[in-house]
Write an enzyme that holds these catalytic residues in place. Structure first.
Site, PDB file in Angstrom:
ATOM      1  CG  HIS A  10       6.577  71.386  14.222  1.00  0.00           C
ATOM      2  ND1 HIS A  10       7.462  71.551  13.177  1.00  0.00           N
ATOM      3  CD2 HIS A  10       5.997  70.185  14.054  1.00  0.00           C
ATOM      4  CE1 HIS A  10       7.419  70.475  12.413  1.00  0.00           C
ATOM      5  NE2 HIS A  10       6.546  69.633  12.918  1.00  0.00           N
TER       6      HIS A  10
ATOM      7  CB  SER B 158       6.981  66.408  13.652  1.00  0.00           C
ATOM      8  OG  SER B 158       5.818  67.075  13.218  1.00  0.00           O
TER       9      SER B 158
ATOM     10  CG  ASP C 114       8.877  74.591  12.910  1.00  0.00           C
ATOM     11  OD1 ASP C 114       7.635  74.479  12.985  1.00  0.00           O
ATOM     12  OD2 ASP C 114       9.633  73.601  12.830  1.00  0.00           O
TER      13      ASP C 114
END
Ligand SMILES: *[C@@H]1O[C@H](CO)[C@@H](O)[C@H](O)[C@H]1NC(C)=O
Ligand SMILES: *[C@@H]1O[C@H](CO)[C@@H](O)[C@H](O)[C@H]1NC(C)=O
Ligand SMILES: *[C@@H]1O[C@H](CO)[C@@H](O)[C@H](O)[C@H]1NC(C)=O
Ligand SMILES: *[C@@H]1O[C@H](CO)[C@@H](O)[C@H](O)[C@H]1NC(C)=O
Ligand SMILES: *[C@@H]1O[C@H](CO)[C@@H](O)[C@H](O)[C@H]1NC(C)=O
Ligand SMILES: *[C@@H]1O[C@H](CO)[C@@H](O)[C@H](O)[C@H]1NC(C)=O
Ligand SMILES: *[C@@H]1O[C@H](CO)[C@@H](O)[C@H](O)[C@H]1NC(C)=O
Ligand SMILES: *[C@@H]1O[C@H](CO)[C@@H](O)[C@H](O)[C@H]1NC(C)=O
Length: 361
Positions: free
Chosen positions: A329, A38, A326
């Protein structure tokens, strides 16, 4: 009919202008290929019906241009977006985008899948694409590139292109969160397993023709808002056991990459140290231009790590003040700093050379 002919000519003139553009606005390398998780996935998982790891809801992407969810686990852009801009290339097309065909493959492809890791099992239950499958996908792309421009030209294109690899963080997090996995391997054994996978994948890419590869370290995972929450940090201090394993993994990765580089003729392997850059921002947010180092902009709980990021949870007003967007991340602001370090930083951040140097090698 003159009126009919004129627009037709303009269209042709316009088309030839468009077709000239790549050579007038020259990129620094032919193409940019991206692999990993990600931290670099620009939207692949949104094309996968079985993926449960998707950034497809607001407020993800709220600072993107145009604003809205893009599949990036961020409020805006990622490190690879900034590297593509620096290289003078479009953002590499996502492999699972149905339009990733033909000419669209020639300036690079993004194979990354949020939730994946170096091990095949990591993220498999939630539908992420493992690193080994990402490599198979690259082999498919390579075959099609060879078909469209000829094998000799394809070999040159691949050898001149930049490859970015960012993976390992999810394997380490899974290990830390999974008691039965910790019973199976001690931290050192698990790290060796991960490093051997990373080396195998790097050498596989070399065997397929890649020559300029940037391999990114893991972040200080013990400082993620999710880690502070799950392991009950009393005061926001990082979870030492997790950072210690992550540092050990990174050190093994760096030394083994450097050994591999000396064994493979013509290769340029860059180790990108994002660990220290992120840790510095967490420990002294003000000095790096932030206000908050250890809590997420988007998420519930003391550290914003007690929930995912979605329209029903707390979200801050200005994400640029936060290192973390978040529970896991970084924000776009943090990614800009990381990209700048990889592109033009000193050897402590990009070793033995940075991407500015790498494009000219
Ligand atoms: C490669 O080409 C084949 C045959 O034309 C096509 O079926 C496939 O979808 C292409 N794959 C990619 C990644 O472009
Ligand atoms: C998950 O693992 C299974 C079994 O190894 C494999 O067939 C499948 O392709 C994997 N799924 C993904 C999304 O990589
Ligand atoms: C490389 O591309 C050029 C056209 O751009 C073509 O004339 C040439 O045949 C190609 N070379 C190979 C080895 O396919
Ligand atoms: C924990 O690790 C074990 C052993 O590797 C594995 O079989 C299991 O699926 C993992 N559990 C979770 C929730 O990831
Ligand atoms: C990586 O390097 C270290 C020494 O720096 C070595 O002990 C270790 O075995 C290597 N790991 C792998 C997987 O090659
Ligand atoms: C990578 O690992 C696979 C599976 O163990 C093996 O078949 C392959 O030869 C290895 N490749 C390299 C380049 O080491
Ligand atoms: C958001 O925060 C950044 C960093 O502190 C600051 O430079 C910027 O001016 C802020 N933006 C707004 C709209 O307040
Ligand atoms: C990295 O890149 C910049 C160019 O932006 C260059 O001036 C600098 O010397 C490089 N640093 C190292 C250590 O190579």
């Amino acid at each position: 009919m003159a009126l009919g002919v004129l627009p037709a000519m303009s269209v042709i003139a316009l088309l030839s202008l468009v077709m000239l553009q790549p050579s007038t606005h020259a990129s620094q390398v032919p193409a940019f290929f991206v692999f990993g998780d990600s931290t670099v996935d620009t939207g692949n998982n949104n094309y996968l019906p079985n993926s449960l790891t998707r950034a497809d809801n607001p407020p993800y992407g709220r600072d993107f241009d145009p604003p809205g969810p893009t599949g990036r686990f961020c409020n805006g852009k990622l490190t690879d977006d900034y590297i593509a801009e620096f290289l003078g290339l479009p953002y590499p097309i996502d492999f699972y985008n149905p339009q990733a065909q033909g000419q669209k493959l020639l300036q690079g492809v993004n194979f990354a899948s949020a939730g994946s890791g170096l091990l095949d099992q990591t993220g498999n239950a939630t539908g992420s694409i493992s690193f080994s499958k990402q490599l198979q996908n690259f082999i498919d792309v390579l075959r099609n590139i060879s078909q469209s421009i000829g094998q000799g030209n394809a070999t040159k294109l691949i050898a001149g292109s930049i490859f970015l690899i960012s993976s390992g963080g999810n394997d380490l997090l899974d290990y830390q969160l999974n008691v039965s996995q910790r019973a199976q391997f001690n931290a050192k054994q698990f790290n060796s397993l991960l490093v051997s996978k990373a080396l195998n994948y790097t050498q596989t890419l070399y065997n397929l023709g890649a020559r300029k590869m940037v391999i990114v370290s893991s972040a200080p995972l013990g400082c993620l808002p999710v880690a502070l929450t799950v392991f009950h940090s009393p005061d926001g201090s990082c979870i030492r056991r997790i950072n210690s394993q992550t540092k050990d993994f990174n050190a093994g990765l760096q030394s083994n990459i450097s050994t591999l580089a000396s064994q493979l003729p013509g290769v340029h392997l860059v180790y990108g140290n994002v660990y220290d850059t992120i840790l510095a921002a967490i420990q002294n947010p003000t000095r790096s231009g932030f206000k908050y180092g250890h809590k997420a902009c988007c998420g519930d709980g003391k550290y914003g790590g007690a929930s995912g990021c979605n329209p029903t949870v707390y979200v801050c007003a200005n994400a640029s003040q936060y290192v973390f967007w978040d529970l896991i991340h970084p924000t776009q602001h943090m990614y800009i700093i990381l990209a700048n370090g990889l592109i033009s930083g000193p050897q402590s951040i990009a070793s033995p050379v940075n991407i500015s140097n790498l494009v000219n090698m």
